[in-house]
Design a protein around this motif. Structure first.
Motif, short mmCIF file in Angstrom:
data_model
loop_
_atom_site.label_atom_id
_atom_site.label_comp_id
_atom_site.label_asym_id
_atom_site.label_seq_id
_atom_site.Cartn_x
_atom_site.Cartn_y
_atom_site.Cartn_z
N SER A 12 73.36 3.25 -106.58
CA SER A 12 74.32 4.41 -107.70
C SER A 12 75.93 3.33 -107.04
O SER A 12 75.82 2.75 -106.18
N THR A 13 76.51 2.74 -108.13
CA THR A 13 77.71 1.99 -108.67
C THR A 13 78.75 2.45 -109.03
O THR A 13 79.71 1.74 -108.84
N GLY A 14 78.92 3.36 -109.40
CA GLY A 14 80.31 3.85 -110.13
C GLY A 14 80.38 5.68 -110.38
O GLY A 14 79.30 6.35 -109.80
N THR A 15 80.96 6.08 -111.04
CA THR A 15 81.39 6.75 -111.59
C THR A 15 80.33 7.23 -113.04
O THR A 15 80.75 6.76 -113.81
N VAL A 16 80.15 8.17 -113.34
CA VAL A 16 79.63 8.53 -114.96
C VAL A 16 80.56 8.98 -116.06
O VAL A 16 81.54 9.35 -115.73
N ARG A 17 79.85 7.99 -116.77
CA ARG A 17 80.96 8.29 -117.59
C ARG A 17 80.63 8.27 -119.16
O ARG A 17 79.34 7.80 -119.22
N SER A 18 80.75 8.19 -120.11
CA SER A 18 80.31 8.83 -121.75
C SER A 18 80.31 6.57 -122.36
O SER A 18 81.95 6.40 -122.20
N VAL A 63 76.56 8.36 -124.18
CA VAL A 63 75.30 8.20 -123.74
C VAL A 63 76.50 8.23 -122.17
O VAL A 63 77.00 7.20 -122.35
N ARG A 64 75.64 9.12 -121.76
CA ARG A 64 76.79 9.46 -119.68
C ARG A 64 76.03 8.41 -119.23
O ARG A 64 74.50 8.79 -118.99
N ALA A 65 76.22 7.63 -118.59
CA ALA A 65 75.85 6.38 -117.65
C ALA A 65 76.44 6.50 -116.59
O ALA A 65 77.90 6.16 -116.61
N GLU A 66 76.16 5.33 -115.33
CA GLU A 66 77.18 4.42 -114.29
C GLU A 66 77.72 3.13 -115.60
O GLU A 66 78.51 3.03 -114.66
N SER A 67 77.11 2.73 -116.13
CA SER A 67 77.45 1.42 -116.84
C SER A 67 76.59 1.20 -118.26
O SER A 67 76.33 2.08 -118.62
N LEU A 68 77.54 0.17 -119.03
CA LEU A 68 77.09 0.05 -120.89
C LEU A 68 75.61 0.09 -120.86
O LEU A 68 74.63 0.53 -120.99
N THR A 69 75.37 -0.84 -119.67
CA THR A 69 73.27 -1.49 -119.49
C THR A 69 72.84 0.14 -119.50
O THR A 69 71.97 0.58 -120.36
N ALA A 70 72.90 1.09 -118.63
CA ALA A 70 72.16 1.58 -118.27
C ALA A 70 71.87 2.60 -119.45
O ALA A 70 71.32 3.61 -119.60
#
Length: 123
Positions: A12-18, A63-70
């Protein structure tokens, strides 16, 4: 009362966001592909919506994810069961850049070519 310790999952690298972006297809959907899309559970989950217009077919993604790449990887993985549909590009326009808190003077939106540069054929 039992206490449960909250920990981050491994990796895990951070907070999940949209994350907001557009996936542009290489060609319009055929009638058969449109019918198939209606029955694909991975698209019915939400977060990805079809957009069609003259000379344009794509998907608006939130899309909800920790990063734009994810987030992009998640969205692209939904196309594995969608035969013959190819994503040509991932686009972040000025609205997406602002929504993603990525708009800065150093980031030029893709739909604004540098002075003297030809506009892409899809713009």
């Amino acid at each position: 009362m039992t206490r449960i310790a909250m920990t981050n999952s491994p990796g895990s690298t951070g907070t999940v966001r949209s994350w907001y972006f557009n996936l542009v297809l290489d060609a319009p959907l055929t009638p058969e592909q449109s019918d198939l899309l209606d029955g694909l559970d991975r698209f019915a989950e939400g977060g990805i919506g079809l957009q069609e217009g003259p000379g344009y077919t794509g998907f608006l993604c939130v899309v909800r994810a920790e990063s734009l790449t994810a987030a992009i990887a998640d969205a692209l993985s939904r196309f594995e069961d969608f035969p013959g549909v190819l994503v040509r590009s991932v686009v972040l326009d000025h609205v997406d850049l602002a929504s993603n808190n990525m708009a800065t003077p150093a980031v030029v939106p893709a739909d604004t070519p540098p002075a003297g540069a030809p506009r892409p054929s899809w713009a």
